[in-house]
Design an enzyme around this catalytic site. Sequence first.
Site, PDB file in Angstrom:
ATOM      1  CG  HIS A   1      -0.193   0.357   2.518  1.00 21.27           C
ATOM      2  ND1 HIS A   1       0.634  -0.533   3.119  1.00 21.27           N
ATOM      3  CD2 HIS A   1      -0.164   1.478   3.265  1.00 21.27           C
ATOM      4  CE1 HIS A   1       1.135   0.030   4.223  1.00 21.27           C
ATOM      5  NE2 HIS A   1       0.676   1.244   4.327  1.00 21.27           N
TER       6      HIS A   1
HETATM    7  N1  UDP Z   1      -3.720  -4.937   8.887  1.00 21.67           N
HETATM    8  C1  UDP Z   1      -5.016  -5.395   9.055  1.00 21.67           C
HETATM    9  N2  UDP Z   1      -5.717  -5.766   7.948  1.00 21.67           N
HETATM   10  C2  UDP Z   1      -5.180  -5.731   6.692  1.00 21.67           C
HETATM   11  C3  UDP Z   1      -3.843  -5.269   6.536  1.00 21.67           C
HETATM   12  C4  UDP Z   1      -3.147  -4.867   7.655  1.00 21.67           C
HETATM   13  O1  UDP Z   1      -5.521  -5.476  10.169  1.00 21.67           O
HETATM   14  O2  UDP Z   1      -5.865  -6.089   5.733  1.00 21.67           O
HETATM   15  C5  UDP Z   1      -2.961  -4.517  10.087  1.00 21.67           C
HETATM   16  C6  UDP Z   1      -1.643  -5.210  10.274  1.00 21.67           C
HETATM   17  O3  UDP Z   1      -1.813  -6.439  10.953  1.00 21.67           O
HETATM   18  C7  UDP Z   1      -0.849  -4.199  11.062  1.00 21.67           C
HETATM   19  C8  UDP Z   1      -1.396  -2.869  10.562  1.00 21.67           C
HETATM   20  O4  UDP Z   1      -2.624  -3.158   9.928  1.00 21.67           O
HETATM   21  O5  UDP Z   1      -1.114  -4.301  12.436  1.00 21.67           O
HETATM   22  C9  UDP Z   1      -0.445  -2.220   9.617  1.00 21.67           C
HETATM   23  O6  UDP Z   1      -1.062  -1.140   9.031  1.00 21.67           O
HETATM   24  P1  UDP Z   1      -0.594  -0.549   7.627  1.00 21.67           P
HETATM   25  O7  UDP Z   1       0.073  -1.614   6.858  1.00 21.67           O
HETATM   26  O8  UDP Z   1      -1.801   0.125   7.044  1.00 21.67           O
HETATM   27  O9  UDP Z   1       0.384   0.625   8.038  1.00 21.67           O
HETATM   28  P2  UDP Z   1       1.933   0.712   8.409  1.00 21.67           P
HETATM   29  O10 UDP Z   1       2.201  -0.264   9.513  1.00 21.67           O
HETATM   30  O11 UDP Z   1       2.725   0.450   7.178  1.00 21.67           O
HETATM   31  O12 UDP Z   1       2.079   2.116   8.870  1.00 21.67           O
END
Ligand code: UDP
Length: 362
Positions: A209
Site C-alpha cells: 500500500h
Molecule cells: N492490517 C489489518 N488488515 C489488513 C492489513 C493490515 O488489520 O488487511 C494490520 C496489520 O496487521 C498491522 C497494521 O494493519 O497491524 C499495519 O497497518 P498498515 O500496513 O496500514 O500501516 P503501516 O504499519 O505500514 O504504517
Amino acid sequence: MSIKVVTIVGARPQFIKAAAVSRAIKNAGVERIREVLVHTGQHYDENMSKVFFDELDIPTPAYNLEISGGTHGVMTGRMLESIEKVLLEEKPDWVLIYGDTNSTLAGALAASKLNIPVAHVEAGLRSFNMCMPEEINRILSDRVSSLLLCPTQAAIDNLAKEGLVSGVHNVGDVMYDVALFYSERAKVQSRIKEQLGLEDNVYALATCHRAENTDDPKRLGEIMAGLAEISQELPVVLPLHPRTRKLLEDHGLSRHLNSLTVVEPLAFLDMIALEQSARVILTDSGGVQKEAFFYGVPCITMRDETEWLETVELGWNTLVGASHQKIIDAFREMRTVRKDILEKPYGDGQASQQVLSRLLQA
Ligand code: UDP
C-alpha cells in the site's frame, strides 16, 4: 489530580497502537488520567476503520472529524484547522500522537502552536528517505514533541543525531503488546483460514500500500509480477488496500491479480491469524514486518529501506526493493519456517504501560 489527554488517530495502524495504550489509560482510572479520542477520518472505509474500533475495544471517538482524501496539503491543512478547534475546546494537558501519518503531523502542529505538550508514540524512526511522506511527518512531529516515546534503541540513537535528547525514552513497541495480547484470541476466534480454504504453512500472505510502490507503475508492476510468480507454487493471499486496487486499475496492472487470492482489507484478528500461520509474508507495511517478526514468520520487505532494522539484522527480514527477481530470490531462500526468535529488541510487551507512566510522570 487527573490529567487530560487528547489522542489523535486517523489511520489503521494508529487504531491498533491506540488500542493498547487506551486500555492502559482506562485501567489506570479516570481519577488519574482521562482520554478524549479524536478520529480525523483519514481512513474512513468500513474495513479499515470501524471494524478496528469494534474488535479492539477502542473507545468511541469523542470527535470524528471526517477528513479524508485530497492532496497531502489539503488533508493536513483541514485536519490542522479542525484539531485546533478541538484542542481549544478541550484544553488538554497532553496531546498524544502515533506513528507517521498526516493525522500525526496535524495533531503535532495544532498542539505545539497552542503550546500544549505533545507525546509521540513511535518517535525516532527514520527511513532516511525524504521522498516518503511518512518520513517528513515523523521528523517534524518529533521536533515539536516534548515526550519522545521510542520503540527501540535505534530510534533513540536517531534522535540523538538530530540533537533531540530531552524527554526521550525507550518504552518498547506498543505493537508488540498488541501482537501478544491478541494472538491467542485470533487463533480461537478467526475463521478466515477455513473461509479461504488455507492450510497452515501452505500459503504466503502479502500486502502492498505504500505510495512509493503504488504510485510508480514500474515498481507496482514488478511487485505484482513477483507475487504472481510465487502464486504458481504457493497460494498468495492479498488483502487489497483500496488505494492499491485503484492504482492497479489506473496503471493497467489488474491482470496480475488473477492468480492471487485477493480479499478486502481484513479485520485485525483475521489479519494476525493469517500472519501467524503463513509460510512467508511479503509486505511494504511497517506494522506487518514487525508482526512477522513477533510471530516468527520469515518476511520479505518490498521496500528499499526499513525503519525496523532489528528484523533485518537478526536475519528475519529481507529487503528486496521493488524487483521481481529479488522477490523471487528471497522467496527461494526464505521458505523454511523458523519460530525460535529469542531476541527481544522491541521490549517486553509492556510498552503501553510505559507510555502511561511517562504521561503521568511528566
Ligand atoms: N492490517 C489489518 N488488515 C489488513 C492489513 C493490515 O488489520 O488487511 C494490520 C496489520 O496487521 C498491522 C497494521 O494493519 O497491524 C499495519 O497497518 P498498515 O500496513 O496500514 O500501516 P503501516 O504499519 O505500514 O504504517
